[in-house]
Design a protein around this motif. Structure first.
Motif, PDB file in Angstrom:
ATOM      1  N   GLY A 118      29.194  46.449  52.706  1.00 41.06           N
ATOM      2  CA  GLY A 118      29.840  45.856  51.539  1.00 41.06           C
ATOM      3  C   GLY A 118      31.124  46.556  51.112  1.00 41.06           C
ATOM      4  N   GLY A 183      38.819  38.366  42.772  1.00 43.94           N
ATOM      5  CA  GLY A 183      37.854  38.603  43.847  1.00 43.94           C
ATOM      6  C   GLY A 183      36.985  37.379  44.077  1.00 43.94           C
ATOM      7  N   ALA A 184      36.274  37.396  45.213  1.00 45.53           N
ATOM      8  CA  ALA A 184      35.431  36.248  45.565  1.00 45.53           C
ATOM      9  C   ALA A 184      34.253  36.129  44.608  1.00 45.53           C
ATOM     10  N   GLY A 185      33.718  37.278  44.172  1.00 43.80           N
ATOM     11  CA  GLY A 185      32.578  37.244  43.254  1.00 43.80           C
ATOM     12  C   GLY A 185      32.965  36.556  41.945  1.00 43.80           C
ATOM     13  N   TYR A 255      26.175  36.860  55.673  1.00 45.63           N
ATOM     14  CA  TYR A 255      25.917  38.147  55.031  1.00 45.63           C
ATOM     15  C   TYR A 255      24.462  38.214  54.637  1.00 45.63           C
ATOM     16  N   ASP A 283      31.657  31.049  51.102  1.00 45.58           N
ATOM     17  CA  ASP A 283      32.055  32.414  50.741  1.00 45.58           C
ATOM     18  C   ASP A 283      32.626  33.069  52.005  1.00 45.58           C
ATOM     19  N   TYR A 285      34.093  35.900  52.667  1.00 48.13           N
ATOM     20  CA  TYR A 285      34.392  37.233  52.121  1.00 48.13           C
ATOM     21  C   TYR A 285      35.068  38.158  53.120  1.00 48.13           C
ATOM     22  N   THR A 312      38.971  36.568  49.447  1.00 46.61           N
ATOM     23  CA  THR A 312      39.212  37.807  48.710  1.00 46.61           C
ATOM     24  C   THR A 312      40.073  38.777  49.513  1.00 46.61           C
ATOM     25  N   SER A 314      39.297  41.948  49.063  1.00 47.62           N
ATOM     26  CA  SER A 314      38.458  43.151  48.943  1.00 47.62           C
ATOM     27  C   SER A 314      38.183  43.808  50.290  1.00 47.62           C
ATOM     28  N   LYS A 315      38.043  43.021  51.347  1.00 47.12           N
ATOM     29  CA  LYS A 315      37.762  43.612  52.654  1.00 47.12           C
ATOM     30  C   LYS A 315      39.054  43.826  53.446  1.00 47.12           C
ATOM     31  N   ARG A 322      41.305  43.632  43.122  1.00 50.22           N
ATOM     32  CA  ARG A 322      40.644  42.525  42.422  1.00 50.22           C
ATOM     33  C   ARG A 322      41.489  41.253  42.498  1.00 50.22           C
TER      34      ARG A 322
HETATM   35  C1  LIG Z   1      28.871  38.210  50.796  1.00 52.52           C
HETATM   36  C2  LIG Z   1      29.821  38.670  49.743  1.00 52.52           C
HETATM   37  N1  LIG Z   1      30.375  37.759  48.931  1.00 52.52           N
HETATM   38  C3  LIG Z   1      31.221  38.120  47.949  1.00 52.52           C
HETATM   39  C4  LIG Z   1      31.543  39.439  47.746  1.00 52.52           C
HETATM   40  C5  LIG Z   1      32.431  39.764  46.576  1.00 52.52           C
HETATM   41  O1  LIG Z   1      33.653  40.212  46.939  1.00 52.52           O
HETATM   42  P1  LIG Z   1      34.776  40.538  45.834  1.00 52.52           P
HETATM   43  O2  LIG Z   1      34.962  42.008  45.880  1.00 52.52           O
HETATM   44  O3  LIG Z   1      35.960  39.790  46.278  1.00 52.52           O
HETATM   45  O4  LIG Z   1      34.270  40.055  44.507  1.00 52.52           O
HETATM   46  C6  LIG Z   1      31.004  40.412  48.566  1.00 52.52           C
HETATM   47  C7  LIG Z   1      31.329  41.833  48.366  1.00 52.52           C
HETATM   48  O5  LIG Z   1      30.937  42.707  49.086  1.00 52.52           O
HETATM   49  C8  LIG Z   1      30.118  40.011  49.602  1.00 52.52           C
HETATM   50  O6  LIG Z   1      29.553  40.936  50.401  1.00 52.52           O
END
Ligand SMILES: Cc1ncc(COP(=O)(O)O)c(C=O)c1O
Length: 481
Positions: A118, A183-185, A255, A283, A285, A312, A314-315, A322
């Motif tokens: 993650g 972010g995706a979340g 995931y 998603d 991600y 996102t 994030s990765k 963010r």
């Molecule tokens: C499967 C999955 N979806 C969404 C996210 C959220 O990512 P973000 O940091 O963009 O909110 C993560 C974060 O590790 C993830 O593992």
């Protein structure tokens, strides 16, 4: 006698015992007295109902003009600290006692090596290139860029993303269908809320899947149900029986299993959505990180009217930024806009402008190529170490992303035993059962035992030492015959 020294207490003799510390450093006497009375109330030395000296007496004791004390009392009364009652003098107002401060939960010491999934490698962030882009944005952005931003996100970023996502991920998007989010979340949370506002009640999530995404969905008021995954991805055929209004999937790289959803499963998912009016949330991600084969295009491209696409940085860049995005089908445009209006939060417009430039200038593609190389090497080291030290374990899900599934053979230590022993050896590992929607441990309900090993962290060179420690640990847990 007024105190002129720093932080000395003045013991006034105005008919009432009144001890206050008046700190005169760097401000006028009025301001210092105000602060001293506030502090005395805050820390309980003056309590609700306590009388204060008359302004005349206190002024006399402190050797200041009476007007100064009157002004202080008036100001504190206006703020609600004091109560001035005709004929009864000035008293401390009836203030609620503050709740006792919550004790900070103890922070466990960080593990020596953290191989949980993650996270990306924070040392790979392109600091210099980003700094150059930020400098240009600061120099060239119009004044309006420093005001309240468009809640949909900067037009420059939405334009850049529409082009990039079409080119790199096959996503069908326009600047108008893009919503920038943190972010995706955050994006999925917005989409979940928008769906709930439209009447959706049940959300299917992959089993196993990210517990965090499930929490976000539950927080949006949706009932979350698990949809089992097999080697082809989520079993779409089970959706009607679940009574789902929407489903969230990770087709490019499941995931945490790491599977790419098969073409047949994609078609089944879309058929379900078309037949029932259901919505698919894709998603994506870690869609940029793919190593051994050509990228698998986004599911969204097959039916942009039924799929919400979430991505996102994030990765690919840094979780700290963010910045993420949604591509929203027309039928959800209004509820998404209303939801973002209520949430009223999005990433900094300056960061958005920087990302837009980063993409348009080709720096983003260059960076992605670079980190693909870094992660591929990390993955190869992990696979080679496991093959050498624990050949009984089977590694899967490694064509993409930043984590691998390591299947545990029957007869050896169980998931939890292994994770607990690893913790004693200074290694943080994650068990697959932690991602199950039913919480059932490995061995029950057909759940296989596995570890989910993240190879995005630890940062930089410490990764090599972490993988060596993992190899040693697994060799001792699964000694060669
Ligand atoms: C499967 C999955 N979806 C969404 C996210 C959220 O990512 P973000 O940091 O963009 O909110 C993560 C974060 O590790 C993830 O593992």
């Amino acid at each position: 006698v007024p105190s002129t020294g720093a932080g000395e207490d003045s013991w006034t003799s105005s008919g009432l015992d009144f001890l206050i510390g008046v700190d005169l450093r760097g401000r006028g006497l009025g301001a210092a007295l105000q602060q001293a009375v506030r502090e005395a109330i805050r820390c309980g030395r003056l309590r609700s109902g306590d009388p204060l000296p008359s302004s005349r007496a206190l002024a006399g004791d402190l050797g200041v003009a009476r007007g100064t004390v009157v002004e202080v009392y008036e100001q504190l009364a206006a703020e609600g600290w004091l109560l001035a009652q005709h004929g009864r003098g000035t008293r401390v107002a009836d203030l609620p006692t503050p709740p006792p401060a919550r004790a900070e939960p103890p922070v466990p010491p960080p593990p020596r090596h953290d191989l949980r999934p993650g996270h990306h490698d924070p040392s790979s962030f392109p600091r210099q290139a980003w700094a150059a882009v930020i400098r240009r944005v600061l120099a060239e952005a119009p004044d309006e860029a420093f005001g309240y931003p468009d809640p949909r996100g900067r037009a420059e970023l939405r334009e850049a993303l529409a082009g990039y996502l079409g080119r790199a991920r096959g996503v069908r998007a326009t600047a108008a269908s893009l919503q920038v989010c943190s972010g995706a979340g955050h994006g999925l949370g917005i989409a979940f809320r928008a769906l709930a506002a439209r009447g959706a009640r049940v959300l299917a999530v992959e089993d196993p899947s990210s517990p965090r995404v499930r929490e976000i969905a539950a927080g949006a008021g949706l009932q979350v149900v698990g949809l089992r995954c097999d080697d082809s991805g989520a079993r779409a055929a089970a959706l009607p029986a679940l009574g789902a209004d929407a489903v969230v999937v990770t087709p490019a790289h499941q995931y945490p299993l790491g599977i790419t959803m098969s073409a047949r499963r994609r078609a089944e998912l879309l058929a379900w959505a078309r037949g029932t009016g259901g919505i698919i949330l894709e998603d994506d991600y870690d869609g940029e990180l793919r190593y051994d084969r050509k990228p698998v295009g986004a599911l969204q491209a097959l039916d942009p009217g039924r799929v919400v696409y979430a991505g996102t940085t994030s990765k690919s860049l840094a979780a700290a930024l963010r910045v993420g995005w949604l591509v929203v089908p027309p039928q959800l445009a209004e509820p998404v806009a209303e939801t973002i209006g209520i949430i009223n939060a999005w990433p900094s417009a300056l960061e958005q402008l920087a990302l837009a430039r980063f993409i348009e200038s080709g720096l983003f593609d260059r960076h992605i190529r670079r980190i693909r190389g870094i992660y591929r090497k990390r993955r190869d080291l992990l696979v080679a170490t496991l093959a050498a030290h624990a050949p009984a374990l089977r590694v899967a899900g490694i064509a993409a992303g930043g984590h691998a599934l390591v299947r545990l053979p029957p007869g050896g230590p169980g998931e939890h035993e292994l994770v607990a022993k690893a913790a004693l050896a200074g290694l943080a590992l994650a068990a697959l059962s932690g991602y199950r929607t039913d919480g059932a441990p490995a061995g029950q309900r057909g759940h296989q035992a596995a570890l989910v090993i993240g190879y995005g962290t630890p940062a930089g060179r410490s990764y090599r030492a972490a993988v060596a420690a993992l190899g040693d640990f697994l060799r001792s847990a699964y000694p060669p015959p």
